[in-house]
Write a protein that holds these residues in place. Structure first.
Motif, mmCIF file in Angstrom:
data_model
loop_
_atom_site.group_PDB
_atom_site.id
_atom_site.type_symbol
_atom_site.label_atom_id
_atom_site.label_comp_id
_atom_site.label_asym_id
_atom_site.label_seq_id
_atom_site.Cartn_x
_atom_site.Cartn_y
_atom_site.Cartn_z
ATOM 1 N N GLU A 4 0.833 -1.209 0.000
ATOM 2 C CA GLU A 4 0.000 0.000 0.000
ATOM 3 C C GLU A 4 0.866 1.256 0.000
ATOM 4 N N ILE A 5 1.923 1.234 0.779
ATOM 5 C CA ILE A 5 2.831 2.377 0.845
ATOM 6 C C ILE A 5 3.496 2.593 -0.508
ATOM 7 N N GLN A 6 3.944 1.514 -1.137
ATOM 8 C CA GLN A 6 4.588 1.612 -2.439
ATOM 9 C C GLN A 6 3.630 2.163 -3.501
ATOM 10 N N ILE A 7 2.397 1.676 -3.504
ATOM 11 C CA ILE A 7 1.407 2.142 -4.481
ATOM 12 C C ILE A 7 1.088 3.616 -4.261
ATOM 13 N N ALA A 8 0.866 4.002 -2.997
ATOM 14 C CA ALA A 8 0.564 5.408 -2.691
ATOM 15 C C ALA A 8 1.727 6.310 -3.101
ATOM 16 N N THR A 9 2.936 5.851 -2.861
ATOM 17 C CA THR A 9 4.112 6.635 -3.232
ATOM 18 C C THR A 9 4.184 6.825 -4.742
ATOM 19 N N VAL A 12 0.605 8.740 -6.099
ATOM 20 C CA VAL A 12 0.171 10.033 -5.564
ATOM 21 C C VAL A 12 1.349 10.930 -5.197
ATOM 22 N N VAL A 13 2.217 10.423 -4.355
ATOM 23 C CA VAL A 13 3.266 11.269 -3.783
ATOM 24 C C VAL A 13 4.332 11.648 -4.813
ATOM 25 N N ASP A 14 4.887 10.659 -5.512
ATOM 26 C CA ASP A 14 5.946 10.962 -6.482
ATOM 27 C C ASP A 14 5.499 11.962 -7.553
ATOM 28 N N PRO A 15 4.311 11.785 -8.158
ATOM 29 C CA PRO A 15 3.879 12.784 -9.143
ATOM 30 C C PRO A 15 3.723 14.194 -8.553
ATOM 31 N N GLN A 21 8.712 20.129 -7.733
ATOM 32 C CA GLN A 21 10.120 20.353 -8.071
ATOM 33 C C GLN A 21 10.251 20.956 -9.471
ATOM 34 N N GLY A 22 9.399 20.507 -10.396
ATOM 35 C CA GLY A 22 9.404 21.056 -11.749
ATOM 36 C C GLY A 22 9.022 22.523 -11.789
ATOM 37 N N ALA A 23 8.242 22.947 -10.787
ATOM 38 C CA ALA A 23 7.838 24.352 -10.705
ATOM 39 C C ALA A 23 8.829 25.186 -9.895
ATOM 40 N N SER A 26 11.301 23.286 -3.536
ATOM 41 C CA SER A 26 12.007 22.193 -2.871
ATOM 42 C C SER A 26 10.936 21.330 -2.210
ATOM 43 N N ALA A 27 10.880 20.051 -2.578
ATOM 44 C CA ALA A 27 9.816 19.190 -2.053
ATOM 45 C C ALA A 27 10.309 17.768 -1.880
ATOM 46 N N SER A 28 9.730 17.081 -0.896
ATOM 47 C CA SER A 28 9.975 15.653 -0.701
ATOM 48 C C SER A 28 8.682 15.042 -0.201
ATOM 49 N N GLY A 29 8.566 13.735 -0.304
ATOM 50 C CA GLY A 29 7.338 13.066 0.119
ATOM 51 C C GLY A 29 7.616 11.892 1.025
ATOM 52 N N ILE A 30 6.691 11.648 1.946
ATOM 53 C CA ILE A 30 6.794 10.530 2.887
ATOM 54 C C ILE A 30 5.415 9.891 2.981
ATOM 55 N N VAL A 31 5.371 8.567 2.933
ATOM 56 C CA VAL A 31 4.119 7.841 3.135
ATOM 57 C C VAL A 31 4.306 6.923 4.338
ATOM 58 N N GLN A 32 3.426 7.069 5.340
ATOM 59 C CA GLN A 32 3.494 6.242 6.545
ATOM 60 C C GLN A 32 2.090 5.888 7.004
ATOM 61 N N HIS A 33 1.980 4.765 7.709
ATOM 62 C CA HIS A 33 0.725 4.390 8.348
ATOM 63 C C HIS A 33 0.739 4.904 9.781
ATOM 64 N N GLY A 34 -0.437 5.198 10.316
ATOM 65 C CA GLY A 34 -0.533 5.596 11.715
ATOM 66 C C GLY A 34 -1.564 6.685 11.899
ATOM 67 N N ASP A 35 -1.735 7.103 13.133
ATOM 68 C CA ASP A 35 -2.624 8.207 13.452
ATOM 69 C C ASP A 35 -2.123 9.456 12.733
ATOM 70 N N VAL A 36 -3.018 10.106 12.018
ATOM 71 C CA VAL A 36 -2.623 11.234 11.166
ATOM 72 C C VAL A 36 -1.938 12.332 11.971
ATOM 73 N N ALA A 37 -2.561 12.785 13.036
ATOM 74 C CA ALA A 37 -2.005 13.899 13.803
ATOM 75 C C ALA A 37 -0.662 13.524 14.425
#
Length: 86
Positions: A4-9, A12-15, A21-23, A26-37
């Motif tokens: 699920e993490i790989q698919i979401a990355t 959604v996240v990589d694009p 970054q194309g605009a 400076s940006a990076s993305g992280i996908v994790q499971h857990g309580d959102v807050a």
């Protein structure tokens, strides 16, 4: 969960990161499971960020009245200022 993490990355996240970054941002993305807050606050502290900016989904149902929203929990418990856009 790893799949699920790989698919979401990949879908959604990589694009989104690539578009930012194309605009010229400076940006990076992280996908994790857990309580959102809790997860967002932990990442913020770990990365040394000075602010959290999140979007809010309007949900005025019974569940929100009982449990609150993730954005609301984040605002109340974050270690840095939180800006909620919505």
């Amino acid at each position: 969960r790893e799949e699920e993490i790989q698919i979401a990355t990949q879908r959604v996240v990589d694009p989104a990161v690539n578009a930012l970054q194309g605009a010229g941002f400076s940006a990076s993305g992280i996908v994790q499971h857990g309580d959102v807050a809790e997860t967002l606050n932990s990442i913020t502290v770990e990365k040394g960020a000075s602010q959290i900016i999140v979007g809010r989904v309007s949900n005025d149902g019974f569940t929100k009245r009982i449990f609150g929203s993730s954005a609301q929990n984040l605002v109340m418990h974050a270690d840095v200022p939180v800006t909620v856009v919505g």
